[in-house]
Enzyme design. Structure first.
Site, PDB file in Angstrom:
ATOM      1  CG  HIS A 164      56.058   5.867 -11.580  1.00  0.00           C
ATOM      2  ND1 HIS A 164      55.885   5.323 -10.916  1.00  0.00           N
ATOM      3  CD2 HIS A 164      55.721   5.628 -12.700  1.00  0.00           C
ATOM      4  CE1 HIS A 164      53.935   5.412 -10.237  1.00  0.00           C
ATOM      5  NE2 HIS A 164      54.615   5.477 -11.552  1.00  0.00           N
ATOM      6  CG  ASP A 201      60.233   0.683 -11.201  1.00  0.00           C
ATOM      7  OD1 ASP A 201      59.453  -0.692 -11.951  1.00  0.00           O
ATOM      8  OD2 ASP A 201      60.170   1.245 -10.752  1.00  0.00           O
ATOM      9  CD  GLN A 241      57.022   1.922 -17.974  1.00  0.00           C
ATOM     10  OE1 GLN A 241      56.919   0.805 -19.144  1.00  0.00           O
ATOM     11  NE2 GLN A 241      55.732   2.401 -17.352  1.00  0.00           N
ATOM     12  CB  CYS A 269      53.830   8.770 -12.017  1.00  0.00           C
ATOM     13  SG  CYS A 269      52.335   8.532 -12.254  1.00  0.00           S
ATOM     14  CE  LYS A 313      53.438   0.176 -15.292  1.00  0.00           C
ATOM     15  NZ  LYS A 313      52.997   1.234 -15.612  1.00  0.00           N
TER      16      LYS A 313
END
Lengths: 404, 119
Positions: free
Chosen positions: A120, A199, A202, A362, A225
């Site tokens: 991202h 990261d 997600q 993104c 999220k």
């Protein structure tokens, strides 16, 4: 676990959009919030609101307790060794900017940072900022056409100059789990001094994430999220590495003493939380974790994997759909309707109350690599159902009729 | 499905003025980074009058229809007009409601026109 009644916990989902029951499939952008979380934020403002770590009065103590209680819950949720390793930020983006800024203080011209082509922009742009400032070199692990990372040459991308490896656990476009544990082990074997960052924005909403098992040095994620409020992010780091980090933001709360000449910093985690934090958001996050744990992250993972498999099998029956990446996915599927721009697909879906994302999400570098102008993305959460996927498929057939 | 009128579908799927033009006075580009769209417009002039227009683009139906219809309407107009085209002109041509999220698509050509050289 019965997921049938979960929708009732989310007041926003009972509304009609454009005359149709809302089908919310844009969860990778942000998830909806259960009543319990909304109420806890509202109750905080109604009964507790006061600044944290400051006043010696009852409300301030209660506010501080609730704020710190969330830190304890987060530590258990991600299996951190200590709550002090959990830093509250405002987002994944801020967590990654924090790391880029603070870690770069020890870097010199010619040092290398290793990313992947599927990151991202929040895991690319902060590194480009510091690379430009410090004369650093950014290298990328390539993405294969099947949506996996090309790891055959991983060791060739790593040398003594490589100081940082930062990569995503699950791509926000492809939705496939990257083998980060293995990648980190191989990277550390090639150069033990590499600092590794994952990261997990997600992955943490959809599956159990155990930071110690990942073997990462730092992880970053956002709360919004994963059913929590916007404006709260987490940076987790190993304590021995946090101790070496210079604070990203200076100001109130993060100091031990300030004189005209010099500032001594507070202990960690306060050292990295300058200014009044998003207290209500963090309190709401505490309730979010309670809610997720009541359902169980394993149950959530299984439910979403089933939904994803079902959606893929249905999408594959439509000969005008091209799916990005062909390995097992968790909760995220990006695709195109042949000959129709993603904006037009999402506009037609919206007319039927179905919310999806369109564009490049993104991830310019990934879209360029896969020669995609843009994509439609559907992404699931625990409240989505197979019936909603059936509706989606029906309307996608309608899209093809409109743009024949 | 109000936005996808037959006129907009026609213009976006078979734009009569799609392609490049040789020997143009103006070749202007714009892109929309948030959706990955890009647009190049070609404008041919003679004695201060626009005599031909065309475009090449990747984009959604709204952006292609808006571009195609506006460029078509410009033929025979004075070149000076290119600096004075307003959002309303495009909305009049499209004849549909444009929501805030689609404004970037409908008005992409205005970004291209902003790159007109000062003479």
């Amino acid at each position: 676990m019965n997921f049938e009644n979960i929708k009732k916990d989310f007041p926003i989902l009972s509304q009609k959009v454009n005359g149709h029951s809302l089908v919310y499939l844009d969860n990778a952008a942000t998830s909806q919030k259960p009543s319990a979380v909304i109420d806890s934020i509202s109750n905080y403002y109604k009964t507790t609101n006061a600044n944290v770590h400051r006043g010696i009065h009852t409300l301030s103590e209660q506010s501080t307790d609730q704020y710190e209680n969330t830190r304890n819950k987060v530590a258990k949720f991600i299996n951190a060794k200590s709550p002090n390793e959990v830093i509250f930020t405002k987002s994944t983006t801020e967590s990654l900017n924090f790391l880029a800024n603070s870690l770069s203080k020890n870097l010199k011209s010619g040092d290398e940072i290793l990313l992947t082509e599927m990151e991202h922009h929040s895991n690319i742009v902060p590194w480009q900022f510091i690379a430009e400032e410090k004369g650093l070199v950014i290298k990328y692990i390539e993405v294969n056409q099947d949506g996996t990372l090309n790891l055959t040459n991983l060791e060739n991308l790593i040398s003594k100059k490589t100081k940082i490896l930062s990569l995503t656990h699950i791509s926000n476009v492809i939705g496939q789990i990257n083998p980060v544990e293995k990648i980190i082990k191989r990277a550390k074997l090639a150069n033990l001094d590499i600092i590794t960052i994952v990261d997990v924005a997600q992955s943490v909403p959809h599956m159990p994430v155990n930071v110690q098992k990942l073997h990462a040095d730092f992880v970053a994620f956002s709360v919004h999220k994963m059913l929590g409020p916007t404006g709260v992010g987490v940076l987790w780091g190993k304590m021995e590495l946090l101790e070496k980090l210079h604070p990203f933001l200076g100001g109130g709360s993060m100091i031990a003493s300030v004189t005209k000449e010099k500032t001594l910093f507070a202990e960690i985690p306060q050292r990295f939380e300058a200014g009044t934090p998003n207290i209500a958001g963090v309190v709401g996050f505490g309730t979010t974790i309670d809610y997720l744990q009541k359902i169980g992250m394993d149950n959530i993972y299984n439910h979403e994997v089933q939904l994803t498999k079902y959606a893929i099998s249905k999408l594959k029956q439509l000969n005008f759909i091209e799916i990005v990446g062909n390995r097992e996915k968790v909760g995220i599927i990006s695709f195109n309707v042949k000959g129709v721009h993603s904006h037009d697909v999402s506009a037609v879906l919206d007319n039927y109350g179905i919310a999806v994302r369109s564009g490049h999400h993104c991830t310019n570098i990934l879209h360029n690599k896969l020669k995609l102008n843009s994509t439609v993305r559907i992404s699931f959460c625990l409240y989505n159902t197979k019936e909603e996927i059936d509706l989606l498929i029906q309307v996608l057939q309608r899209v093809k009729e409109v743009f024949k | 499905m109000n936005e996808y009128t037959s006129q907009i579908l026609d213009y976006s799927q078979n734009p009569p003025n799609f392609g490049k033009l040789e020997e143009c006075k103006y070749i202007l580009s714009a892109d929309n980074p948030s959706c990955g769209d890009n647009l190049t417009i070609y404008i041919k002039e003679k004695n201060g009058e626009i005599i031909d227009t065309s475009f090449v683009a990747e984009g959604c139906a709204i952006s292609k229809a808006a571009t195609s219809m506006l460029l078509e309407s410009l033929i025979g107009q004075p070149v000076l007009l290119l600096r004075n085209i307003k959002r309303e002109d495009i909305l009049d041509l499209l004849g549909i409601h444009i929501s805030s999220t689609r404004e970037k698509c409908a008005f992409l050509i205005l970004d291209a026109l902003k790159n007109m050289p000062n003479e």
